[in-house]
Scaffold this motif. Structure first.
Motif, PDB file in Angstrom:
ATOM      1  N   GLN A  32       0.785  -1.084   0.172  1.00 35.92           N
ATOM      2  CA  GLN A  32       0.150   0.043  -0.106  1.00 35.92           C
ATOM      3  C   GLN A  32       0.910   1.194   0.045  1.00 35.92           C
ATOM      4  O   GLN A  32       0.571   2.277  -0.717  1.00 35.92           O
ATOM      5  CB  GLN A  32      -1.028   0.085   1.163  1.00 35.92           C
ATOM      6  CG  GLN A  32      -2.106  -1.094   1.284  1.00 35.92           C
ATOM      7  CD  GLN A  32      -2.674  -1.457   2.497  1.00 35.92           C
ATOM      8  OE1 GLN A  32      -2.161  -0.558   3.339  1.00 35.92           O
ATOM      9  NE2 GLN A  32      -3.402  -2.283   2.793  1.00 35.92           N
ATOM     10  N   TRP A  33       1.797   1.266   0.761  1.00 30.87           N
ATOM     11  CA  TRP A  33       2.674   2.556   1.055  1.00 30.87           C
ATOM     12  C   TRP A  33       3.587   2.487  -0.176  1.00 30.87           C
ATOM     13  O   TRP A  33       4.014   3.533  -0.811  1.00 30.87           O
ATOM     14  CB  TRP A  33       3.305   2.689   2.394  1.00 30.87           C
ATOM     15  CG  TRP A  33       2.355   2.947   3.401  1.00 30.87           C
ATOM     16  CD1 TRP A  33       1.906   2.162   4.345  1.00 30.87           C
ATOM     17  CD2 TRP A  33       2.026   4.209   3.674  1.00 30.87           C
ATOM     18  NE1 TRP A  33       1.047   2.862   5.235  1.00 30.87           N
ATOM     19  CE2 TRP A  33       1.105   4.174   4.938  1.00 30.87           C
ATOM     20  CE3 TRP A  33       2.317   5.452   3.329  1.00 30.87           C
ATOM     21  CZ2 TRP A  33       0.368   5.337   5.407  1.00 30.87           C
ATOM     22  CZ3 TRP A  33       1.946   6.714   3.683  1.00 30.87           C
ATOM     23  CH2 TRP A  33       0.812   6.677   4.966  1.00 30.87           C
ATOM     24  N   LEU A  34       3.949   1.570  -0.796  1.00 30.78           N
ATOM     25  CA  LEU A  34       4.786   1.578  -1.947  1.00 30.78           C
ATOM     26  C   LEU A  34       3.780   2.178  -3.196  1.00 30.78           C
ATOM     27  O   LEU A  34       4.810   2.978  -3.787  1.00 30.78           O
ATOM     28  CB  LEU A  34       5.339  -0.107  -2.268  1.00 30.78           C
ATOM     29  CG  LEU A  34       6.116  -0.248  -3.507  1.00 30.78           C
ATOM     30  CD1 LEU A  34       6.822  -1.391  -3.525  1.00 30.78           C
ATOM     31  CD2 LEU A  34       5.325  -0.217  -4.846  1.00 30.78           C
ATOM     32  N   ILE A  35       2.857   1.862  -3.362  1.00 34.24           N
ATOM     33  CA  ILE A  35       1.981   2.336  -4.356  1.00 34.24           C
ATOM     34  C   ILE A  35       1.801   3.863  -3.999  1.00 34.24           C
ATOM     35  O   ILE A  35       1.819   4.549  -4.792  1.00 34.24           O
ATOM     36  CB  ILE A  35       0.606   1.678  -4.363  1.00 34.24           C
ATOM     37  CG1 ILE A  35       0.569   0.131  -4.831  1.00 34.24           C
ATOM     38  CG2 ILE A  35      -0.550   2.536  -5.390  1.00 34.24           C
ATOM     39  CD1 ILE A  35      -0.462  -0.455  -4.664  1.00 34.24           C
ATOM     40  N   LEU A  36       1.508   4.265  -2.779  1.00 31.00           N
ATOM     41  CA  LEU A  36       1.421   5.604  -2.207  1.00 31.00           C
ATOM     42  C   LEU A  36       2.214   6.272  -2.844  1.00 31.00           C
ATOM     43  O   LEU A  36       2.370   7.593  -3.527  1.00 31.00           O
ATOM     44  CB  LEU A  36       0.718   5.779  -1.037  1.00 31.00           C
ATOM     45  CG  LEU A  36       0.371   7.218  -0.203  1.00 31.00           C
ATOM     46  CD1 LEU A  36      -0.633   7.910  -1.516  1.00 31.00           C
ATOM     47  CD2 LEU A  36       0.093   7.089   0.766  1.00 31.00           C
ATOM     48  N   MET A  37       3.679   6.266  -2.035  1.00 29.36           N
ATOM     49  CA  MET A  37       4.792   6.957  -2.398  1.00 29.36           C
ATOM     50  C   MET A  37       5.352   6.914  -3.822  1.00 29.36           C
ATOM     51  O   MET A  37       5.812   7.718  -4.188  1.00 29.36           O
ATOM     52  CB  MET A  37       5.821   6.455  -1.122  1.00 29.36           C
ATOM     53  CG  MET A  37       5.235   7.036   0.143  1.00 29.36           C
ATOM     54  SD  MET A  37       4.575   8.521   0.587  1.00 29.36           S
ATOM     55  CE  MET A  37       6.201   9.362   0.130  1.00 29.36           C
ATOM     56  N   GLY A  38       5.273   5.853  -4.362  1.00 28.86           N
ATOM     57  CA  GLY A  38       5.818   5.638  -5.721  1.00 28.86           C
ATOM     58  C   GLY A  38       4.923   6.581  -6.742  1.00 28.86           C
ATOM     59  O   GLY A  38       5.524   6.973  -7.577  1.00 28.86           O
ATOM     60  N   THR A  39       3.731   6.313  -6.511  1.00 26.13           N
ATOM     61  CA  THR A  39       2.866   7.389  -7.370  1.00 26.13           C
ATOM     62  C   THR A  39       3.166   8.764  -7.198  1.00 26.13           C
ATOM     63  O   THR A  39       3.292   9.338  -8.155  1.00 26.13           O
ATOM     64  CB  THR A  39       1.259   6.971  -7.045  1.00 26.13           C
ATOM     65  OG1 THR A  39       1.044   5.549  -7.521  1.00 26.13           O
ATOM     66  CG2 THR A  39       0.323   7.766  -8.190  1.00 26.13           C
ATOM     67  N   SER A  40       3.302   9.078  -6.111  1.00 22.11           N
ATOM     68  CA  SER A  40       3.711  10.723  -5.766  1.00 22.11           C
ATOM     69  C   SER A  40       4.628  10.831  -6.084  1.00 22.11           C
ATOM     70  O   SER A  40       4.806  12.013  -7.050  1.00 22.11           O
ATOM     71  CB  SER A  40       3.703  10.604  -4.200  1.00 22.11           C
ATOM     72  OG  SER A  40       3.843  12.030  -3.732  1.00 22.11           O
ATOM     73  N   PHE A  41       5.631  10.216  -6.117  1.00 19.20           N
ATOM     74  CA  PHE A  41       7.243  10.605  -6.800  1.00 19.20           C
ATOM     75  C   PHE A  41       7.123  10.682  -8.233  1.00 19.20           C
ATOM     76  O   PHE A  41       7.385  11.595  -8.988  1.00 19.20           O
ATOM     77  CB  PHE A  41       8.112   9.627  -6.327  1.00 19.20           C
ATOM     78  CG  PHE A  41       9.724  10.204  -6.696  1.00 19.20           C
ATOM     79  CD1 PHE A  41      10.224  11.260  -6.081  1.00 19.20           C
ATOM     80  CD2 PHE A  41       9.972   9.474  -7.855  1.00 19.20           C
ATOM     81  CE1 PHE A  41      11.471  11.439  -6.572  1.00 19.20           C
ATOM     82  CE2 PHE A  41      11.329   9.829  -8.373  1.00 19.20           C
ATOM     83  CZ  PHE A  41      11.993  10.985  -7.727  1.00 19.20           C
ATOM     84  N   THR A  42       6.384   9.605  -8.790  1.00 20.69           N
ATOM     85  CA  THR A  42       6.611   9.151 -10.220  1.00 20.69           C
ATOM     86  C   THR A  42       5.503  10.509 -11.068  1.00 20.69           C
ATOM     87  O   THR A  42       6.158  11.274 -11.689  1.00 20.69           O
ATOM     88  CB  THR A  42       5.620   8.058 -10.626  1.00 20.69           C
ATOM     89  OG1 THR A  42       6.668   7.000  -9.979  1.00 20.69           O
ATOM     90  CG2 THR A  42       5.797   7.739 -12.316  1.00 20.69           C
ATOM     91  N   VAL A  43       4.547  10.831 -10.520  1.00 23.10           N
ATOM     92  CA  VAL A  43       3.690  11.694 -11.082  1.00 23.10           C
ATOM     93  C   VAL A  43       4.108  13.422 -10.890  1.00 23.10           C
ATOM     94  O   VAL A  43       4.241  13.994 -11.921  1.00 23.10           O
ATOM     95  CB  VAL A  43       2.230  11.475 -10.599  1.00 23.10           C
ATOM     96  CG1 VAL A  43       1.514  12.729 -11.084  1.00 23.10           C
ATOM     97  CG2 VAL A  43       1.447  10.028 -10.986  1.00 23.10           C
ATOM     98  N   ALA A  44       4.791  13.392  -9.787  1.00 23.14           N
ATOM     99  CA  ALA A  44       5.166  14.690  -9.441  1.00 23.14           C
ATOM    100  C   ALA A  44       6.588  15.101 -10.441  1.00 23.14           C
ATOM    101  O   ALA A  44       6.513  16.004 -10.750  1.00 23.14           O
ATOM    102  CB  ALA A  44       5.780  14.859  -7.699  1.00 23.14           C
ATOM    103  N   ALA A  45       7.448  14.026 -10.460  1.00 24.65           N
ATOM    104  CA  ALA A  45       8.609  14.264 -11.189  1.00 24.65           C
ATOM    105  C   ALA A  45       8.245  14.608 -12.591  1.00 24.65           C
ATOM    106  O   ALA A  45       8.706  15.028 -13.488  1.00 24.65           O
ATOM    107  CB  ALA A  45       9.525  12.936 -11.063  1.00 24.65           C
TER     108      ALA A  45
END
Length: 476
Positions: free
Chosen positions: A283-296
């Motif tokens: 769950q946290w992998l998806i949340l933080m991975g999505t946050s970093f990927t989309v923001a970058a």
């Protein structure tokens, strides 16, 4: 005779206590995601690169994951409130140091190291105190729902809040904001009463703490090295696995010798808890991975500023808030297994929608449906996953399981940022963005598979030979 979790009376000002615990989770989650919209500003101001900022973000998450188990264990010896307040103070010092950082090195010291250490001290008490103060499933679900909602909002809304502060003032003011929130939490924490007395004579396994931290550091650093040197990645991950195996063997030897290890291997004999830990990690992998990927992607590829990027993330925040705050009602109506599986289905579907629409349309609105689905999915399953794990053990093991649970979750955050970031920095283009998101979606399917193996009935969460944390148990 100390009161048990089941008989502990709510301390005076319980709402303020819950507010302090929830705000603590909020600020720590915020710290892990708000820097994602400061990538360009920090790299320009400190004369560094996107990779340099990624390292700072990942090291913060890694320090949390590496020290969360020792942090949870220290609560037994020094008390939950003392560790909580000490962690807040260390965190505040790190935030202020980051605000004044003249270069990347000082930023890493303040944000990644000190804030990471502070988080590792203060987060385990949040989950231990909540488990002890709310003995039944529905009231605990409500409390955890509020805490996880604030934590999810911190992670999902971090880009928006950080973007507003960065654009309106500067990225340094975002760290001052963190210090101010910490001051509020310290004031609220005056009302916290520790349900269990500390045990100053409790031993602390320093060797185990070092081995666990080194092993986790090596594994994540190996993932980070993948975009530069695949052989270095193999070596680092191999060494990390070796050290972690050494750690587990050392724990087993201490138990057989009648000594108290940092982490009892008995925690891993509970199948339900093990599956719950897997779901937390993903769950946290998806949340933080999505946050970093989309923001970058939005900042580097599409050229959006910090506020524009943060506004887009509001979609995920609203979805997560809506379902997280319904945790108590959902817990009364549906089994925890059903909620966790539903959350993964929605999140994976959200990843698919995000990739499809963002690749087909240039408008920022193309990101909204996917982010809403991801937020809704995460909000549905964050609370039941925590409840499954925490409720699987009696009160005397809450220090250990809380430390392990938070370590696994923060390791997931580290993996999410490291895996997605490694794919992105190999070529910041539409193809790399899609590849990173698809990778997160595939990992989400693994989380769904783990959730499907959870028991269908709440009674199955109780470990054999142990008294569940939700069952009153007297301590002598």
């Amino acid at each position: 005779m100390a009161g048990s979790a089941g008989s502990a009376q709510a301390p005076p000002g319980q709402r303020r206590v819950l507010a302090a615990l929830a705000l603590a989770q909020f600020i720590c989650s915020f710290a892990g995601s708000n820097m994602n919209v400061m990538i360009n500003d920090i790299s320009r101001d400190l004369d560094t690169t996107v990779q340099g900022v990624q390292v700072a973000i990942t090291v913060f998450l890694l320090v949390m994951a590496a020290l969360m188990i020792p942090g949870g264990k220290l609560t037994d010896r020094y008390g939950r409130k003392r560790c909580f307040v000490t962690g807040l103070v260390v965190y505040a010092v790190g935030a202020l140091l980051s605000a004044a950082a003249p270069g990347l090195g000082v930023l890493i010291l303040g944000n990644s190291i000190l804030e990471g250490i502070g988080t590792a001290l203060l987060i385990p008490p949040v989950y231990i105190l909540t488990t002890l103060l709310y003995p039944d499933l529905t009231s605990r679900a409500r409390a955890f729902g509020i805490i996880m909602a604030l934590g999810g909002i911190g992670a999902a809304a971090g880009p928006l809040i950080g973007g507003l502060i960065t654009t309106g003032i500067s990225w340094r003011a975002a760290f001052v904001f963190q210090a101010l929130v910490i001051a509020v939490i310290v004031w609220l924490s005056r009302h916290i009463e520790d349900p269990l007395p500390p045990d100053p004579d409790r031993s602390f396994d320093t060797t185990g703490a070092v081995l666990s931290a080194v092993g986790l550091v090596l594994v994540v650093m190996g993932i980070l090295a993948a975009d530069n040197n695949i052989w270095l990645t193999i070596v680092l991950i191999g060494l990390g696995v070796f050290v972690l195996a050494w750690f587990l063997r050392s724990m087993g030897a201490k138990e057989r010798a009648g000594q108290e290890p940092l982490l009892s291997l008995g925690l891993f004999r509970n199948r339900t808890s093990n599956l719950g830990l897997v779901t937390q990690n993903v769950q946290w992998l998806i949340l933080m991975g999505t946050s970093f990927t989309v923001a970058a992607y939005l900042q580097v590829v599409r050229g959006y500023d910090a506020i524009q990027t943060g506004v887009i993330f509001t979609a995920a925040t609203l979805g997560l808030l809506l379902t997280s705050l319904s945790a108590e009602r959902l817990a009364r109506r549906y089994p925890q297994r059903t909620l966790i599986m539903t959350g993964f289905v929605a999140s994976v579907a959200g990843v698919a929608v995000l990739v499809a629409l963002a690749g087909s349309f240039s408008s920022a609105w193309a990101f909204v449906p996917g982010l809403v689905l991801i937020g809704l999915g995460l909000g549905v399953m964050l609370t039941p996953s925590v409840n499954v794990v925490q409720s699987s053990f009696p009160e005397e093991r809450q220090g250990e399981i809380s430390g392990l649970s938070r370590s696994v979750s923060n390791l997931g955050s580290s993996f999410g940022t490291a895996i997605a970031g490694t794919i992105l920095v190999s070529g910041l283009s539409k193809g790399a963005y899609a590849a990173a998101m698809i990778t997160l979606g595939v990992i989400g399917l693994g989380g769904l598979a783990a959730a499907a193996l959870l028991p269908r009935t709440p009674d199955a969460t109780a470990p054999a030979g142990d008294t569940p944390a939700s069952t009153p148990r007297k301590r002598t």
